[in-house]
Design an enzyme around this catalytic site. Structure first.
Site, mmCIF file in Angstrom:
data_model
loop_
_atom_site.group_PDB
_atom_site.id
_atom_site.type_symbol
_atom_site.label_atom_id
_atom_site.label_comp_id
_atom_site.label_asym_id
_atom_site.label_seq_id
_atom_site.Cartn_x
_atom_site.Cartn_y
_atom_site.Cartn_z
ATOM 1 N N ASP A 217 0.729 -1.335 -0.101
ATOM 2 C CA ASP A 217 -0.010 -0.204 -0.077
ATOM 3 C C ASP A 217 0.936 1.270 0.088
ATOM 4 O O ASP A 217 1.773 1.114 0.661
ATOM 5 C CB ASP A 217 -0.850 -0.076 1.254
ATOM 6 C CG ASP A 217 -2.065 0.988 1.197
ATOM 7 O OD1 ASP A 217 -2.827 1.046 0.287
ATOM 8 O OD2 ASP A 217 -1.963 1.931 2.209
ATOM 9 N N GLU A 267 13.784 -15.696 -0.033
ATOM 10 C CA GLU A 267 14.144 -16.768 0.971
ATOM 11 C C GLU A 267 13.081 -17.730 1.130
ATOM 12 O O GLU A 267 13.271 -18.950 1.607
ATOM 13 C CB GLU A 267 14.077 -15.833 2.683
ATOM 14 C CG GLU A 267 15.056 -15.022 3.073
ATOM 15 C CD GLU A 267 14.896 -14.010 4.289
ATOM 16 O OE1 GLU A 267 13.754 -14.777 4.831
ATOM 17 O OE2 GLU A 267 15.423 -13.154 4.489
HETATM 18 C C1 GLC Z 1 -4.101 3.108 -0.484
HETATM 19 C C2 GLC Z 1 -5.327 2.081 -0.516
HETATM 20 C C3 GLC Z 1 -6.469 3.136 -0.117
HETATM 21 C C4 GLC Z 1 -6.170 3.722 1.418
HETATM 22 C C5 GLC Z 1 -4.677 4.735 1.218
HETATM 23 C C6 GLC Z 1 -4.348 4.676 2.758
HETATM 24 O O1 GLC Z 1 -4.161 4.074 -1.555
HETATM 25 O O2 GLC Z 1 -5.978 1.653 -1.629
HETATM 26 O O3 GLC Z 1 -7.859 2.530 0.121
HETATM 27 O O4 GLC Z 1 -7.097 4.670 1.723
HETATM 28 O O5 GLC Z 1 -3.874 3.674 0.456
HETATM 29 O O6 GLC Z 1 -4.046 3.683 3.155
#
Ligand code: GLC
Length: 552
Positions: A217, A267
């Site tokens: 993310d 790993e």
């Molecule tokens: C990414 C996710 C989104 C979230 C953001 C903060 O863009 O896809 O849904 O709000 O990160 O974590």
């Protein structure tokens, strides 16, 4: 660095690099599950892991290769689970670690790989580290794991949160802390060795359980420019996500982190993959994320944001294949996810929304809502014929549109609240999906409860209303996924062909000719037998907003 220099960069760990060239993921179709909205097994109105397990047969028969699950960790759900309080446990509303292991085993038994979502840019304010930092007070070592600053009455710099408003929140003790997203999502300090060590262990925890891949993310945000300098986004470019000179996006220091993670994955053998969520442009810069010793894939959001227009699509396909090809990575393709307006609605917006913006009270839709459905299927047929790996978002195979008219009282996305309702936010793409036409909550769960209300039109899109029905969107996706496999479309080279009309695109992929008509008027169909069509086709004409695949 130019593409040529990128390509020429010496590869380091050669065994893992060779494996990347043949990885299962290079041509995979990956189905995104927004866990809270997929299937609810216990009737509390929130989708859960056991619900996913109960629907794996459906996913296997749809013909996808892998599933990606959005975060299911312990979380106060200030941002739908992207605010993680414990990276090694499951939120009680979504299940248990045993449920996770069962789901993973059952998915593997059906030949489905499983990708999980790791959130390293920020933790939840309910995470143990943040609680320790608050308790330890200003100047404490515990605060160094985050970005705390002592300050005066105004924030330490002018950065704005992606969800709008200041990116800083002040504590009663006078310190400010940074959150690029909601205040409940304090950014972690990736210069701190504890943070690096902890995430390597978190990756090992899940890889050891058997997950096949990790979606990272906000992969472009972990490292902030030294000194956290003021920065004012260009308002004409929409969300700061899309601005590549931001002092918190795409800093060079992120790459050593992913080179380390590449080694952590190695790993566990050659088959595990890292997938970056990096809103970075241009594509040649994004390709740095998938150099041979970094990640295996990164989402191609430039493609997602391309309008339904032949010239624009031609260019983004060429740019993508060139940029990713230069680092020997597959291109990826995606049209919808849990953060954007579902493409069955987005492609019918007139005018298209500004980059990165959601729907709001002033958005205009085409009066004929079938335009969006037609374009969405045509765009999906175009995407699924392209070489590389493709992502589907739950419900797009049912033709689900964005839900626009949610009551304000039901909305949950922080964007809605932080823009005073001007931007509806992302809830409209997250409404629990319909399975059975005649069941409560259209089969989402056993009690009829649903954490976001489903519109009255939802049962009409239900899986069982479409399964086996020729011409339904679901049968169209099943046929497309099967034909993509039969004709090796994801592995073939794409060769553009002359087009009968400026609004149409034609390319060859092995023995298949693909034609997409983005215009409103019919165009001549190339020679061949139609093996897939996104809508009705005539004997020798392809209607507007339609894509067809033909074999010699
Ligand atoms: C990414 C996710 C989104 C979230 C953001 C903060 O863009 O896809 O849904 O709000 O990160 O974590």
């Amino acid at each position: 660095m130019s593409l040529v220099e990128l390509a020429a960069e010496p590869a380091r760990d050669t065994t893992a690099h060779r494996a990347n060239q043949t990885s299962w993921s290079r041509d995979a179709v990956i189905y995104q599950i927004y866990v809270r909205s997929f299937a609810d097994s216990d009737g509390d109105g929130v989708g859960d892991l056991a619900g996913i397990t109960s629907r794996l047969d459906y996913l296997a028969s749809l013909g996808v290769d892998a599933i990606w699950l959005t975060p299911f960790y312990r979380s106060p759900m200030a941002d739908g689970g992207y605010d993680v309080a414990d990276y090694r446990d499951i939120d009680p509303a979504l299940g248990t670690l045993r449920d996770f292991d069962a789901m993973l085993a059952q998915a593997h038994a059906r030949g489905l790989r499983v990708i999980i979502d790791v959130v390293p840019n920020h933790a939840s304010s309910a995470h143990r580290w943040f609680a320790e930092a608050l308790a330890a007070g200003p100047g404490s070592p515990q605060r160094q794991r985050f970005h705390f600053r002592t300050g005066g009455e105004t924030p330490p710099n002018n950065w704005q949160s992606i969800f709008r408003g200041s990116a800083w929140t002040r504590l009663p003790d006078g310190d400010w802390y940074l959150h690029l997203f909601a205040p409940e999502q304090p950014d972690l300090n990736w210069e701190h060795p504890d943070v690096r060590a902890e995430f390597a262990e978190v990756l090992r925890f899940w890889l050891d359980r058997g997950v096949d891949g990790i979606r990272i993310d906000v992969a472009h945000g972990l490292v902030k420019k030294e000194g956290l300098p003021d920065w004012t986004p260009d308002p004409s470019l929409g969300m700061s996500d899309h601005q590549d000179d931001a002092p918190y996006w795409a800093q060079p220091g992120v790459h050593p982190i992913y080179r380390d993670w590449h080694q952590v994955l190695a790993e566990f053998g050659p088959d595990r993959v890292l997938i970056g969520e990096a809103w970075v442009e241009p594509l040649s810069k994004l390709a740095e994320w998938v150099r041979p010793d970094e990640m295996q894939q990164t989402f191609n959001f430039t493609f997602l944001e391309t309008p339904w227009d032949a010239a624009a699509l031609h260019k983004v396909v060429d740019d993508s294949l060139a940029a990713f090809g230069a680092v020997r990575a597959p291109s990826t393709w995606v049209l919808s996810n849990h953060d954007v307006i579902r493409h069955a609605t987005r492609l019918a917006l007139t005018p298209p929304p500004p980059q990165g913006e959601g729907l709001g009270p002033t958005s205009q839709l085409y009066p004929d809502d079938l335009v969006g459905q037609r374009r969405a299927r045509a765009a999906s047929a175009f995407m699924l014929a392209l070489p590389g790996s493709a992502y589907l978002y739950q419900g797009e195979e049912l033709g689900l549109p964005e839900v626009i008219d949610l009551p304000d009282s039901a909305r949950q996305d922080p964007t809605f609240f932080r823009t005073g309702g001007k931007n509806y936010g992302r809830d409209g793409a997250r409404v629990p999906i319909p399975w059975d036409v005649a069941s409560p909550s259209a089969g989402f769960g056993p009690t009829g409860a649903s954490w976001l209300p489903q519109p009255h039109t939802w049962p009409g899109y239900a899986r069982d209303a479409q399964l086996g029905i020729p011409g339904s969107t679901l049968e169209f996706y099943r046929e497309a996924l099967a034909a993509r496999r039969t004709h090796h479309l994801a592995r073939n080279e794409l060769v553009w062909q002359p087009s009968p009309d400026p609004a149409a695109l034609v390319f060859r992929s092995g023995a298949v000719t693909v034609i997409a008509n983005t215009g409103a008027t019919p165009v001549a169909l190339p020679a061949g037998r139609v093996v897939l069509a996104s809508g009705a086709v005539g004997a020798d004409r392809l209607p507007g907003d339609t894509t067809a695949w033909l074999v010699d």
